[in-house]
Scaffold this motif. Sequence first.
Motif, PDB file in Angstrom:
ATOM      1  N   LEU A 194       4.394  -2.707   4.516  1.00 15.62           N
ATOM      2  CA  LEU A 194       4.328  -1.245   4.629  1.00 15.62           C
ATOM      3  C   LEU A 194       5.760  -0.737   4.433  1.00 15.62           C
ATOM      4  O   LEU A 194       6.613  -0.913   5.305  1.00 15.62           O
ATOM      5  CB  LEU A 194       3.801  -0.815   6.003  1.00 15.62           C
ATOM      6  N   PRO A 195       6.030  -0.145   3.266  1.00 15.47           N
ATOM      7  CA  PRO A 195       7.424   0.128   2.914  1.00 15.47           C
ATOM      8  C   PRO A 195       8.110   1.165   3.796  1.00 15.47           C
ATOM      9  O   PRO A 195       9.340   1.196   3.837  1.00 15.47           O
ATOM     10  CB  PRO A 195       7.339   0.657   1.479  1.00 15.47           C
ATOM     11  N   ASP A 196       7.309   1.999   4.513  1.00 15.99           N
ATOM     12  CA  ASP A 196       8.014   2.973   5.361  1.00 15.99           C
ATOM     13  C   ASP A 196       8.507   2.337   6.659  1.00 15.99           C
ATOM     14  O   ASP A 196       9.211   2.980   7.432  1.00 15.99           O
ATOM     15  CB  ASP A 196       7.193   4.244   5.596  1.00 15.99           C
TER      16      ASP A 196
ATOM     17  N   PRO B  58      -7.470   8.394  -0.317  1.00 15.59           N
ATOM     18  CA  PRO B  58      -6.771   7.702   0.779  1.00 15.59           C
ATOM     19  C   PRO B  58      -7.664   7.544   2.000  1.00 15.59           C
ATOM     20  O   PRO B  58      -7.685   8.381   2.885  1.00 15.59           O
ATOM     21  CB  PRO B  58      -5.554   8.592   1.073  1.00 15.59           C
ATOM     22  N   MET B  59      -8.423   6.457   2.016  1.00 15.27           N
ATOM     23  CA  MET B  59      -9.392   6.229   3.092  1.00 15.27           C
ATOM     24  C   MET B  59      -8.857   5.289   4.158  1.00 15.27           C
ATOM     25  O   MET B  59      -9.634   4.698   4.914  1.00 15.27           O
ATOM     26  CB  MET B  59     -10.684   5.655   2.500  1.00 15.27           C
ATOM     27  N   GLY B  60      -7.547   5.124   4.197  1.00 15.67           N
ATOM     28  CA  GLY B  60      -6.969   4.293   5.238  1.00 15.67           C
ATOM     29  C   GLY B  60      -6.326   3.028   4.690  1.00 15.67           C
ATOM     30  O   GLY B  60      -6.573   2.622   3.554  1.00 15.67           O
ATOM     31  N   LEU B  61      -5.490   2.438   5.539  1.00 15.12           N
ATOM     32  CA  LEU B  61      -4.729   1.250   5.139  1.00 15.12           C
ATOM     33  C   LEU B  61      -5.655   0.093   4.766  1.00 15.12           C
ATOM     34  O   LEU B  61      -5.438  -0.593   3.760  1.00 15.12           O
ATOM     35  CB  LEU B  61      -3.798   0.864   6.297  1.00 15.12           C
TER      36      LEU B  61
ATOM     37  N   THR C 183       2.191  13.008   4.791  1.00 16.46           N
ATOM     38  CA  THR C 183       2.177  14.412   5.258  1.00 16.46           C
ATOM     39  C   THR C 183       3.322  14.732   6.213  1.00 16.46           C
ATOM     40  O   THR C 183       3.724  15.885   6.310  1.00 16.46           O
ATOM     41  CB  THR C 183       0.845  14.741   5.966  1.00 16.46           C
ATOM     42  N   ARG C 184       3.846  13.702   6.891  1.00 15.47           N
ATOM     43  CA  ARG C 184       4.915  14.004   7.852  1.00 15.47           C
ATOM     44  C   ARG C 184       6.215  14.389   7.166  1.00 15.47           C
ATOM     45  O   ARG C 184       7.125  14.886   7.808  1.00 15.47           O
ATOM     46  CB  ARG C 184       5.147  12.802   8.785  1.00 15.47           C
TER      47      ARG C 184
ATOM     48  N   PRO D 226       0.846  -1.197   0.000  1.00 11.86           N
ATOM     49  CA  PRO D 226       0.000   0.000   0.000  1.00 11.86           C
ATOM     50  C   PRO D 226       0.879   1.244   0.000  1.00 11.86           C
ATOM     51  O   PRO D 226       1.616   1.493   0.958  1.00 11.86           O
ATOM     52  CB  PRO D 226      -0.794  -0.131   1.309  1.00 11.86           C
ATOM     53  N   VAL D 227       0.832   1.993  -1.072  1.00 17.11           N
ATOM     54  CA  VAL D 227       1.717   3.160  -1.188  1.00 17.11           C
ATOM     55  C   VAL D 227       0.921   4.401  -1.627  1.00 17.11           C
ATOM     56  O   VAL D 227       1.448   5.274  -2.293  1.00 17.11           O
ATOM     57  CB  VAL D 227       2.895   2.897  -2.160  1.00 17.11           C
ATOM     58  N   ALA D 228      -0.346   4.439  -1.227  1.00 13.95           N
ATOM     59  CA  ALA D 228      -1.206   5.544  -1.660  1.00 13.95           C
ATOM     60  C   ALA D 228      -1.360   6.629  -0.605  1.00 13.95           C
ATOM     61  O   ALA D 228      -2.086   7.589  -0.818  1.00 13.95           O
ATOM     62  CB  ALA D 228      -2.581   4.998  -2.049  1.00 13.95           C
ATOM     63  N   GLY D 229      -0.660   6.476   0.529  1.00 19.49           N
ATOM     64  CA  GLY D 229      -0.790   7.470   1.609  1.00 19.49           C
ATOM     65  C   GLY D 229      -0.243   8.822   1.169  1.00 19.49           C
ATOM     66  O   GLY D 229       0.494   8.933   0.188  1.00 19.49           O
ATOM     67  N   LEU D 230      -0.595   9.866   1.907  1.00 20.16           N
ATOM     68  CA  LEU D 230      -0.213  11.228   1.513  1.00 20.16           C
ATOM     69  C   LEU D 230       1.183  11.612   1.999  1.00 20.16           C
ATOM     70  O   LEU D 230       1.757  12.584   1.510  1.00 20.16           O
ATOM     71  CB  LEU D 230      -1.242  12.230   2.055  1.00 20.16           C
TER      72      LEU D 230
ATOM     73  N   GLN E 127      -5.884   3.472  -5.463  1.00 24.18           N
ATOM     74  CA  GLN E 127      -6.805   3.832  -4.383  1.00 24.18           C
ATOM     75  C   GLN E 127      -7.146   5.293  -4.647  1.00 24.18           C
ATOM     76  O   GLN E 127      -6.299   6.171  -4.508  1.00 24.18           O
ATOM     77  CB  GLN E 127      -6.131   3.683  -3.016  1.00 24.18           C
TER      78      GLN E 127
ATOM     79  N   GLU F 134       7.674   6.795  -0.504  1.00 22.78           N
ATOM     80  CA  GLU F 134       8.330   5.493  -0.724  1.00 22.78           C
ATOM     81  C   GLU F 134       9.525   5.593  -1.662  1.00 22.78           C
ATOM     82  O   GLU F 134      10.301   4.656  -1.794  1.00 22.78           O
ATOM     83  CB  GLU F 134       7.320   4.490  -1.288  1.00 22.78           C
TER      84      GLU F 134
HETATM   85  P1  UTP Z   1       0.807   6.082   7.173  1.00 23.82           P
HETATM   86  O1  UTP Z   1      -0.010   6.005   8.393  1.00 23.82           O
HETATM   87  O2  UTP Z   1       2.296   6.087   7.338  1.00 23.82           O
HETATM   88  O3  UTP Z   1       0.313   7.355   6.346  1.00 23.82           O
HETATM   89  O4  UTP Z   1       0.367   4.867   6.245  1.00 23.82           O
HETATM   90  P2  UTP Z   1       1.033   8.145   5.187  1.00 23.82           P
HETATM   91  O5  UTP Z   1      -0.010   8.888   4.450  1.00 23.82           O
HETATM   92  O6  UTP Z   1       1.907   7.268   4.356  1.00 23.82           O
HETATM   93  O7  UTP Z   1       2.022   9.164   5.929  1.00 23.82           O
HETATM   94  P3  UTP Z   1       1.735  10.420   6.900  1.00 23.82           P
HETATM   95  O8  UTP Z   1       1.301   9.828   8.216  1.00 23.82           O
HETATM   96  O9  UTP Z   1       0.694  11.298   6.274  1.00 23.82           O
HETATM   97  O10 UTP Z   1       3.069  11.094   6.975  1.00 23.82           O
HETATM   98  C1  UTP Z   1       0.927   3.565   6.372  1.00 23.82           C
HETATM   99  C2  UTP Z   1       0.984   2.910   5.005  1.00 23.82           C
HETATM  100  O11 UTP Z   1      -0.322   2.798   4.443  1.00 23.82           O
HETATM  101  C3  UTP Z   1      -0.395   3.425   3.192  1.00 23.82           C
HETATM  102  C4  UTP Z   1       0.746   4.417   3.165  1.00 23.82           C
HETATM  103  O12 UTP Z   1       1.163   4.683   1.840  1.00 23.82           O
HETATM  104  C5  UTP Z   1       1.801   3.716   3.999  1.00 23.82           C
HETATM  105  O13 UTP Z   1       2.541   2.775   3.232  1.00 23.82           O
HETATM  106  N1  UTP Z   1      -1.727   4.051   3.047  1.00 23.82           N
HETATM  107  C6  UTP Z   1      -2.257   4.747   4.087  1.00 23.82           C
HETATM  108  C7  UTP Z   1      -2.429   3.915   1.870  1.00 23.82           C
HETATM  109  O14 UTP Z   1      -1.957   3.278   0.901  1.00 23.82           O
HETATM  110  N2  UTP Z   1      -3.671   4.482   1.779  1.00 23.82           N
HETATM  111  C8  UTP Z   1      -4.220   5.172   2.803  1.00 23.82           C
HETATM  112  O15 UTP Z   1      -5.360   5.638   2.665  1.00 23.82           O
HETATM  113  C9  UTP Z   1      -3.493   5.305   3.982  1.00 23.82           C
END
Ligand code: UTP
Length: 294
Positions: free
Chosen positions: A135-137, A112-115, A22-23, A16-20, A109, A34
């Motif tokens: 989770l690649p981070d 971004p509605m969550g993991l 933000t940190r 899952p690499v669709a997160g924003l 995705q 990623e």
């Molecule tokens: P994180 O909680 O680390 O969120 O998601 P994030 O968006 O990557 O980073 P911050 O907190 O805003 O800085 C954990 C994993 O889940 C993925 C992220 O890409 C990350 O690999 N993820 C999270 C999604 O693919 N979609 C989502 O809606 C949320």
Amino acid sequence: MTIDTLRKPVRKAVFPVAGLGTRFLPATKAIPKEMLPIIDRPLIQYAVDEAREAGIEQLIFVTGRGKTAIVEHFDYAFELETTMQERQKDLEILEPTRIRPGNLVAVRQQVPMGLGHAIWCARAIVGDEPFAIFLPDELMIGTPGCMKQMIEAYEEVGGNLISVLEVPREEVSSYGVIAPGARRGALTEVLGLVEKPSVEAAPSNLIISGRYILQPQVMRTLESQDKGSGGEIQLTDAMARMIGQQPFHAVTFQGRRFDCGSKVGFVEATITLALARPDMADDVRTMLQRVLAG
Ligand code: UTP
């Protein structure tokens, strides 16, 4: 459901690499988190290397807007390779980025509605097979790698597995935590899962750490699930509902985990890995001593 269907080989992995991210803003405004490098490999590369070491064949990336660089990274770079060949440069460095045609699939995705929702977006590709999640981070460094350790455990017990780590009790509130049952070596039976509990309510100090092997039925659970904490569809909640229906174990990872989703974790990973590299360790040590001496 027979035990054998819960022990099918794990051939697919979802990233899952669709997160924003933000940190890490503003760094991650146009570049996916990623793709940030720890020394000379992007974070996603470490996860993919770990997957391949564990025998995973098909990589499923759940991407979103602005994330195409991740897919490009594992594509055949015709101009680059041809030019390097003409200049008699060693192409070996690109070897880990070569994925066999058909073995990389990207799904989107859209929001971004969550993991949990991200994982659910991969349901058609996962199909009726058990699958791994990375989770690649969360950078996991071990010999063998974390997923390989988990696959070895899976071959023994089947079902669902999560990787866990012990942390100081006061840190549990940032993580998913397991309620542990019987322990045998690195394996712990999982009786319950809680996302981000208070220190007082936490059932243990064993936190879920970014690697999973799940049975495909979790997709149905995710489908029927309401939003959990933070208004997102939580993977932890869906997994918790599988406990009691199928075997569920935790594997204590023998190795080191770096939380590269946080800035300090990212710097720690960079320094630690640099100090472990024979081609740079001496220079980096000297440099760090100089920096620390002010
Ligand atoms: P994180 O909680 O680390 O969120 O998601 P994030 O968006 O990557 O980073 P911050 O907190 O805003 O800085 C954990 C994993 O889940 C993925 C992220 O890409 C990350 O690999 N993820 C999270 C999604 O693919 N979609 C989502 O809606 C949320």
